[in-house]
Write a protein that holds these residues in place. Structure first.
Motif, PDB file in Angstrom:
ATOM      1  N   LEU A 169      23.253  69.417  -1.379  1.00 59.36           N
ATOM      2  CA  LEU A 169      22.220  69.694  -2.503  1.00 59.36           C
ATOM      3  C   LEU A 169      22.806  69.091  -3.819  1.00 59.36           C
ATOM      4  CD1 LEU A 169      20.010  72.653  -1.980  1.00 59.36           C
ATOM      5  CD2 LEU A 169      20.079  70.638  -0.745  1.00 59.36           C
ATOM      6  N   LEU A 170      24.163  69.394  -3.918  1.00 58.79           N
ATOM      7  CA  LEU A 170      24.720  69.137  -5.570  1.00 58.79           C
ATOM      8  C   LEU A 170      25.125  67.575  -5.383  1.00 58.79           C
ATOM      9  CD1 LEU A 170      27.160  72.095  -5.747  1.00 58.79           C
ATOM     10  CD2 LEU A 170      25.074  71.545  -7.144  1.00 58.79           C
ATOM     11  N   HIS A 171      24.729  66.961  -4.202  1.00 63.16           N
ATOM     12  CA  HIS A 171      25.101  65.709  -4.215  1.00 63.16           C
ATOM     13  C   HIS A 171      23.475  64.760  -3.907  1.00 63.16           C
ATOM     14  CE1 HIS A 171      29.134  66.804  -3.755  1.00 63.16           C
ATOM     15  NE2 HIS A 171      29.412  65.673  -4.086  1.00 63.16           N
ATOM     16  N   TYR A 172      22.442  65.292  -4.444  1.00 65.65           N
ATOM     17  CA  TYR A 172      21.396  64.640  -4.659  1.00 65.65           C
ATOM     18  C   TYR A 172      21.540  63.346  -5.307  1.00 65.65           C
ATOM     19  CZ  TYR A 172      16.548  63.886  -6.396  1.00 65.65           C
ATOM     20  OH  TYR A 172      15.414  63.609  -6.649  1.00 65.65           O
ATOM     21  N   ARG A 173      21.106  62.460  -4.775  1.00 65.11           N
ATOM     22  CA  ARG A 173      21.156  60.845  -5.501  1.00 65.11           C
ATOM     23  C   ARG A 173      22.381  60.428  -5.565  1.00 65.11           C
ATOM     24  NH1 ARG A 173      16.235  59.201  -8.821  1.00 65.11           N
ATOM     25  NH2 ARG A 173      14.595  59.799  -7.525  1.00 65.11           N
ATOM     26  N   GLN A 174      23.308  61.006  -4.902  1.00 58.30           N
ATOM     27  CA  GLN A 174      24.932  60.654  -5.149  1.00 58.30           C
ATOM     28  C   GLN A 174      25.654  60.323  -3.754  1.00 58.30           C
ATOM     29  OE1 GLN A 174      26.709  63.492  -7.712  1.00 58.30           O
ATOM     30  NE2 GLN A 174      24.619  64.148  -7.603  1.00 58.30           N
ATOM     31  N   GLU A 175      25.067  59.290  -3.030  1.00 59.09           N
ATOM     32  CA  GLU A 175      25.265  59.093  -1.613  1.00 59.09           C
ATOM     33  C   GLU A 175      26.824  58.792  -1.339  1.00 59.09           C
ATOM     34  OE1 GLU A 175      22.365  56.883  -2.423  1.00 59.09           O
ATOM     35  OE2 GLU A 175      21.037  58.082  -1.538  1.00 59.09           O
ATOM     36  N   ILE A 176      27.452  57.954  -2.520  1.00 62.68           N
ATOM     37  CA  ILE A 176      28.649  57.401  -2.458  1.00 62.68           C
ATOM     38  C   ILE A 176      29.872  58.570  -2.802  1.00 62.68           C
ATOM     39  CG2 ILE A 176      30.251  55.635  -3.497  1.00 62.68           C
ATOM     40  CD1 ILE A 176      27.688  54.192  -4.048  1.00 62.68           C
ATOM     41  N   GLY A 178      28.927  61.687  -2.602  1.00 60.34           N
ATOM     42  CA  GLY A 178      29.032  62.730  -1.553  1.00 60.34           C
ATOM     43  C   GLY A 178      29.887  62.571  -0.379  1.00 60.34           C
ATOM     44  N   ALA A 179      29.753  61.358   0.140  1.00 62.67           N
ATOM     45  CA  ALA A 179      30.717  60.967   1.208  1.00 62.67           C
ATOM     46  C   ALA A 179      32.056  61.190   0.876  1.00 62.67           C
ATOM     47  CB  ALA A 179      30.143  59.791   1.586  1.00 62.67           C
ATOM     48  N   ALA A 180      32.269  60.603  -0.199  1.00 64.06           N
ATOM     49  CA  ALA A 180      33.776  60.747  -0.705  1.00 64.06           C
ATOM     50  C   ALA A 180      34.162  62.194  -0.738  1.00 64.06           C
ATOM     51  CB  ALA A 180      33.882  60.092  -1.905  1.00 64.06           C
ATOM     52  N   SER A 181      33.386  63.035  -1.091  1.00 61.67           N
ATOM     53  CA  SER A 181      33.806  64.560  -0.970  1.00 61.67           C
ATOM     54  C   SER A 181      33.603  65.464   0.021  1.00 61.67           C
ATOM     55  CB  SER A 181      33.442  64.978  -2.402  1.00 61.67           C
ATOM     56  OG  SER A 181      31.819  65.318  -2.423  1.00 61.67           O
ATOM     57  N   GLY A 182      32.862  64.878   1.140  1.00 64.10           N
ATOM     58  CA  GLY A 182      32.811  65.433   2.373  1.00 64.10           C
ATOM     59  C   GLY A 182      31.589  66.096   2.528  1.00 64.10           C
ATOM     60  N   ALA A 183      30.589  65.838   1.473  1.00 66.74           N
ATOM     61  CA  ALA A 183      29.379  66.290   1.645  1.00 66.74           C
ATOM     62  C   ALA A 183      28.422  65.113   2.162  1.00 66.74           C
ATOM     63  CB  ALA A 183      29.042  66.819   0.209  1.00 66.74           C
ATOM     64  N   ARG A 184      27.087  65.575   1.943  1.00 63.44           N
ATOM     65  CA  ARG A 184      26.358  64.417   2.582  1.00 63.44           C
ATOM     66  C   ARG A 184      25.459  64.273   1.032  1.00 63.44           C
ATOM     67  NH1 ARG A 184      22.291  64.543   7.501  1.00 63.44           N
ATOM     68  NH2 ARG A 184      21.898  62.287   7.220  1.00 63.44           N
ATOM     69  N   GLY A 185      25.590  62.605   0.935  1.00 63.84           N
ATOM     70  CA  GLY A 185      24.849  62.515  -0.412  1.00 63.84           C
ATOM     71  C   GLY A 185      23.206  62.361   0.170  1.00 63.84           C
ATOM     72  N   LEU A 186      22.288  62.834  -0.932  1.00 64.59           N
ATOM     73  CA  LEU A 186      21.081  63.170  -0.459  1.00 64.59           C
ATOM     74  C   LEU A 186      20.443  61.747  -1.087  1.00 64.59           C
ATOM     75  CD1 LEU A 186      20.344  66.597  -0.634  1.00 64.59           C
ATOM     76  CD2 LEU A 186      21.205  65.497   1.479  1.00 64.59           C
ATOM     77  N   SER A 187      19.466  60.839  -0.387  1.00 64.21           N
ATOM     78  CA  SER A 187      18.906  59.722  -0.980  1.00 64.21           C
ATOM     79  C   SER A 187      17.693  60.234  -1.796  1.00 64.21           C
ATOM     80  CB  SER A 187      18.504  58.786   0.283  1.00 64.21           C
ATOM     81  OG  SER A 187      17.627  59.344   1.250  1.00 64.21           O
ATOM     82  N   SER A 188      17.490  59.342  -2.756  1.00 67.96           N
ATOM     83  CA  SER A 188      16.523  59.614  -3.706  1.00 67.96           C
ATOM     84  C   SER A 188      15.267  59.918  -3.087  1.00 67.96           C
ATOM     85  CB  SER A 188      16.368  58.582  -4.582  1.00 67.96           C
ATOM     86  OG  SER A 188      16.190  57.237  -3.875  1.00 67.96           O
ATOM     87  N   TYR A 189      14.884  58.860  -1.986  1.00 69.82           N
ATOM     88  CA  TYR A 189      13.437  58.888  -1.485  1.00 69.82           C
ATOM     89  C   TYR A 189      13.750  58.971   0.123  1.00 69.82           C
ATOM     90  CZ  TYR A 189      12.078  57.623  -6.366  1.00 69.82           C
ATOM     91  OH  TYR A 189      11.886  57.609  -7.478  1.00 69.82           O
ATOM     92  N   PRO A 190      12.855  59.166   0.961  1.00 67.60           N
ATOM     93  CA  PRO A 190      13.085  58.976   2.182  1.00 67.60           C
ATOM     94  C   PRO A 190      13.498  57.515   2.757  1.00 67.60           C
ATOM     95  CG  PRO A 190      10.861  59.821   2.002  1.00 67.60           C
ATOM     96  CD  PRO A 190      11.381  59.280   0.681  1.00 67.60           C
ATOM     97  N   HIS A 191      14.793  57.428   3.098  1.00 68.32           N
ATOM     98  CA  HIS A 191      15.368  56.198   3.617  1.00 68.32           C
ATOM     99  C   HIS A 191      16.161  56.579   4.707  1.00 68.32           C
ATOM    100  CE1 HIS A 191      14.499  54.190  -0.098  1.00 68.32           C
ATOM    101  NE2 HIS A 191      15.473  55.045  -0.870  1.00 68.32           N
ATOM    102  N   PRO A 192      15.677  56.033   5.832  1.00 72.40           N
ATOM    103  CA  PRO A 192      16.332  56.199   7.190  1.00 72.40           C
ATOM    104  C   PRO A 192      17.484  55.299   7.393  1.00 72.40           C
ATOM    105  CG  PRO A 192      13.960  55.469   7.519  1.00 72.40           C
ATOM    106  CD  PRO A 192      14.184  55.373   5.966  1.00 72.40           C
ATOM    107  N   TRP A 193      17.641  54.096   6.518  1.00 75.37           N
ATOM    108  CA  TRP A 193      18.947  53.720   6.326  1.00 75.37           C
ATOM    109  C   TRP A 193      20.295  54.318   5.804  1.00 75.37           C
ATOM    110  CZ3 TRP A 193      20.088  49.357   9.249  1.00 75.37           C
ATOM    111  CH2 TRP A 193      21.576  49.016   8.972  1.00 75.37           C
ATOM    112  N   LEU A 194      19.825  55.266   5.009  1.00 71.91           N
ATOM    113  CA  LEU A 194      20.865  56.146   4.249  1.00 71.91           C
ATOM    114  C   LEU A 194      20.889  57.280   4.873  1.00 71.91           C
ATOM    115  CD1 LEU A 194      19.892  55.061   0.701  1.00 71.91           C
ATOM    116  CD2 LEU A 194      21.921  54.273   1.972  1.00 71.91           C
TER     117      LEU A 194
END
Ligand code: TPP
Length: 865
Positions: A169-176, A178-194
């Motif tokens: 949740l702390l990586h909302y809108r921070q996919e890059i 998020g991934a770098a810190s072992g969390a899951r970045g949450l995409s801004s909107y519904p994006h199956p690609w991301l």
């Protein structure tokens, strides 16, 4: 329901000022009381018929009063624990808000929305707790399209469900990050690609969700009717914005949904009366407008306007004062009422007249403040959803009246600026906590702490139990599907591979390949040919009879050409999707089929063939969304090129589709010149998508120009797929010695390759050695070049020497895209069709744009000089 007992219905009746009117009304009411709704409807129908037969010119008003369609006595019992659902819902609201506010406290540039989900939360929650069925062993799964900027609420739920953690949740809108810190970045909107195991449907671009949901629902009927997959019992739900309804895509397929009787489709339009800038219909009422639109289009309309606490007010309102007041209140005013407190509403709404004031007398200002709109009342929402889910023979729209920024207090509720509100001060946070009775201390509220009840709490048990009953967590994107075997290339494409100089166009070759593939026992049934009223243009009319056009009602007429072998045949199990003149519809249809592997676990192979100009240019955003949804299928841009479609002129001649296609990462775009190249590409594409199951789709341009088709040169297949192969090296005419061993390389693609070959021959006649390279894909060459230390194009050119001249039927930027990969020291000249198209013969057009053989010779000669 007995209208005689219903004050709302009474209020709608005409003023019985005259004796005569009163008698008519009494007559009707006693009929209704004695014989019920159905007889009353029959009489009204007969009267309407009578009026029409006398050309009275009367049409019924499509609007009903500004009240709930479902009367309190018809709403059924709420099957859940109301207090519990309110508590759990409040947690969703809180965590969603915290997620957005904290992301923006950390990085003010990230953006995000609070107010939209605040208005939609209850609409989502009733769906999650009672209706949205996930795929399970016993249920194929519902499809749910979520309002994109309400995504924070969906993340908040996934957090409570344990699918996401606090770090995510702390990586909302921070996919890059998020991934770098072992969390899951949450995409801004519904994006199956991301988020490929989470989101199913990309809805971020307004309008694409609505039209897509319609075609997905229709595609489910198609699968059922073709007996490929039984989709009965599954629903398509879509929650969309009232502002979003202004998009042409949102409403362009409403009549199709009604015509196709898509009772598997339920839309919930979140009518918070606001869009981004301000009110959706400040001077009118969007709910009324949408009611007229949807009922006119043939939908079942359920208005969900007022919450349960209004029921008592309506019951006491025997004079119809409330309904009359609503009829006189426009949305801009209603928004102001939402933004103001109970006192203001007492003075300004209930204060309008004595009857209204009387109604509000028993209410405190706080109670007035808390009077709920229908879309915030779980009981009313449930009743509407249940009625929608039960309804047969029509799609349903629920027009849910809500407040934008609901519960955000003076910080946001009903405020003009609420859409982008991302900050709440301590006072607002405490207010929010109090408003929703959240179990947070002042410090926790002010400190924006996420809140998750203990695993063994009643709240968590309730949450999990309800999702378990509905097949588990949603949204959830799945990808398991069976491999569809593809026949061997030479089984269906021999005519193209060994064309041996036979004349045909690549469109004809495509249609023939398609015809052959359709006959394959395993692959054939999975093919979905899609056209937008251009099948005849592309010579596909023979397929009408052969495989039929899908029609949910079969064929109820004797077609004019019934005796013909090509007769127009519609059938319940017809295979072709004939979408009529709607490229937006056809691409939505293609997307539904192209994502069937994931949405239904059944891989299909859609081939949508269209005028190439009306693809990436016209519906490029929808193609982008299909890419996001990881579509697998073929787009065939026929009559392509700016000079090949000779007579059609400016708005038909496509010189740019390859430029746009190149920008879509999972789109492999090809501009083959020859039938043999086309066959190789089609074959590889089918294998990539159906056998290896890669998330790619193919764009292939086709031409309507007939010319001699060579057989596939030995060993060319892999080059065809990589984007280019050496087609021929034409030695110089030995009689011409004056050119002194000059050499030039000509690159050409699509229709212009024939001009390149002619130019090569004439240059050779002048004593020049000419290497001809057939380019099948500029974008594949360019992608390869950007990712390899030794670009394939460079290797290919290593065997030749001299300047390189490239010519295509597209704008110069297309061949320019590989400039960086031309070996250094070799001059690179590009010829293209920049500018507006116009009508003339092919020869004249090619001369005009400078892509004919003469222009190529001229460019080569100049480069050699
Ligand atoms: C095609 C497109 N245009 C513009 C936007 C930007 N946008 C996002 S939300 C929004 C307003 C939405 O209003 P509404 O549909 O009423 O939903 P609400 O947020 O009010 O619930 C806009 C203009 C977009 N996402 N897509």
């Amino acid at each position: 329901m007995n209208a005689a007992l219903n004050p709302i219905a009474l209020a709608k009746l005409p003023d019985p000022t005259t004796q005569e009117t009163a008698e008519w009304c009494d007559g009707f009411l006693s009929l209704l009381a004695a014989e019920g709704d159905s007889r009353a409807r029959q009489i009204l129908d007969e009267l309407a018929m009578l009026a029409r037969s006398h050309r009275v010119g009367w049409q019924p008003d499509l609007n009903t009063p500004y009240v709930n369609t479902i009367a309190p006595e018809d709403q059924g019992t709420f099957p859940g624990d109301l207090a519990m659902e309110e508590r759990v819902g409040a947690l969703m609201r809180w965590n969603a808000l915290v997620m957005v506010v904290r992301a923006n406290q950390a990085y003010g540039e990230l953006g995000g929305h609070i107010a939209s989900y605040a208005s939609a939360a209850d609409l989502f929650e009733v769906g999650f707790n009672h209706f949205f069925h996930a795929r399970s062993p016993t249920h194929g799964g519902d499809l749910v399209f979520f309002q994109p900027h309400s995504a924070p609420g969906v993340y908040a739920r996934a957090f409570l469900e344990g699918r996401l953690n606090e770090a995510d949740l702390l990586h909302y809108r921070q996919e890059i990050t998020g991934a770098a810190s072992g969390a899951r970045g949450l995409s801004s909107y519904p994006h199956p690609w991301l988020m490929p195991d989470f989101w199913q449907f990309p809805t971020g671009s307004m309008g694409i969700g609505p039209i897509s949901s319609i075609y997905h629902a229709r595609f489910m009927h198609y699968l059922t009717h073709r007996q490929l997959l039984d989709c009965q019992g599954r629903k398509v739900w879509g929650v969309f914005g009232d502002g979003e309804m202004d998009e042409p895509e949102s409403t362009s397929a409403l009549t199709l949904a009604a015509r196709e009787k898509l009772d598997n489709l339920v839309w919930v339009v979140n009518c918070n009366l606001q869009r981004l800038d301000g009110p959706v219909r400040g001077n009118g009422r969007i709910i009324d407008e949408l009611e007229r639109l949807f009922s006119g289009a043939g939908w079942n309309v359920i208005k969900l306007v007022w919450g349960s606490d209004w029921d008592g007010l309506f019951a006491r309102d025997v004079t119809g004062a409330l309904v009359r007041a609503f009829a006189n209140t426009v949305d801009g005013q209603m928004q102001t009422f939402a933004a103001k407190d109970g006192r203001f509403n007492r003075d300004n709404f209930f204060g309008q007249n004595e009857a209204l004031a009387q109604l509000a007398m028993g209410l405190t200002d706080e109670q007035i403040d808390k009077l709920k709109r229908g879309g915030h009342d779980l009981v009313k929402i449930h009743a509407a959803y249940a009625a929608a889910a039960r309804h047969q023979g029509q799609p349903t729209v629920i027009l849910a009246h809500t407040k934008k920024g609901y519960g955000m207090g003076t910080a946001g509720q009903g405020k003009m600026t609420t859409h982008t509100q991302k900050k709440l001060d301590d006072h607002d946070l405490i207010g929010f906590r109090n408003r929703f009775d959240l179990p947070l201390s002042d410090d926790q509220a002010k400190g924006l702490a996420f809140y998750k009840p203990a695993d063994d709490s009643a709240e968590m048990s309730y949450l999990h139990e309800h999702r378990q009953r509905l097949g588990g967590a949603m949204p959830r994107r799945e990808t398991t599907c069976d491999i569809v075997p593809v026949p061997a290339l030479d089984q269906y494409a021999a005519f193209a591979l060994q064309a041996d100089g036979k004349e045909m166009s690549t469109t004809m070759a495509f249609v023939r390949l398609l015809g052959n593939l359709l006959k394959d026992r395993q692959l054939g049934p999975r093919i979905v040919p899609i056209v937008a009223d251009e099948a005849r243009t592309f010579g596909m009319a023979n397929l009408f009879k052969q495989i039929g056009i899908y029609s949910s009602v079969g064929q109820r007429y004797a077609p004019e050409d019934i005796g013909s072998v090509l007769s127009y045949r519609e059938a319940l199990d017809g295979q072709i999707l004939e979408e009529g003149i709607s490229e937006a519809g056809a691409i939505a249809s293609w997307t539904a089929a192209a994502t069937s592997y994931s949405v239904h676990g059944l891989a299909m192979l859609p081939l949508y063939i269209y005028y190439s100009m009306f693809g990436f240019q016209r519906v490029g955003d929808a193609i982008w969304a299909a890419a996001d949804q990881r579509a697998r299928g073929f787009l065939l841009g026929a009559t392509s090129g700016r000079t090949t479609l000779a007579g059609e002129g400016l708005q038909h001649q496509d010189g740019t589709s390859h430029l746009v296609a190149a920008t879509i990462p999972n789109c492999k775009a090809y501009d083959p010149a020859f039938a043999c190249e086309l066959a190789v590409i089609l074959d590889a594409g089918m294998r990539a998508m159906l056998v290896e199951q890669h998330d790619v789709f193919y764009y292939i341009t086709l031409m309507n120009e007939n010319y001699a088709q060579p057989s596939l040169p030995e060993g060319a297949a892999s080059g065809v797929l990589r984007g280019a192969y050496p087609f021929a090296t034409i030695p110089p005419d030995p009689a011409q010695t004056h050119s002194g061993g000059q050499r030039v390389t000509l690159l050409g693609s699509g229709a212009i390759l024939t001009e390149v070959i002619q130019a090569a021959q004439r240059l050779a006649e002048q004593g020049i050695t000419v290497d001809v390279i057939s380019v099948t894909s500029w974008s594949e060459l360019s992608r390869d070049g950007a990712s390899q230390t030794e670009p394939y194009l460079g290797t290919l050119l290593a065997d030749s020497a001299g300047p390189v001249i490239a010519a295509t039927d597209y704008v110069r930027a297309v061949p320019e895209s590989v400039r960086a990969f031309i070996p250094s020291g070799r001059r690179y000249v590009t010829l293209g069709t920049d500018g507006f198209g116009r009508s003339d013969t092919r020869a004249v057009l090619r001369q005009f744009f400078g892509v004919d053989a003469a222009s190529i010779i001229q460019a080569a000669t100049a480069a050699l000089a």
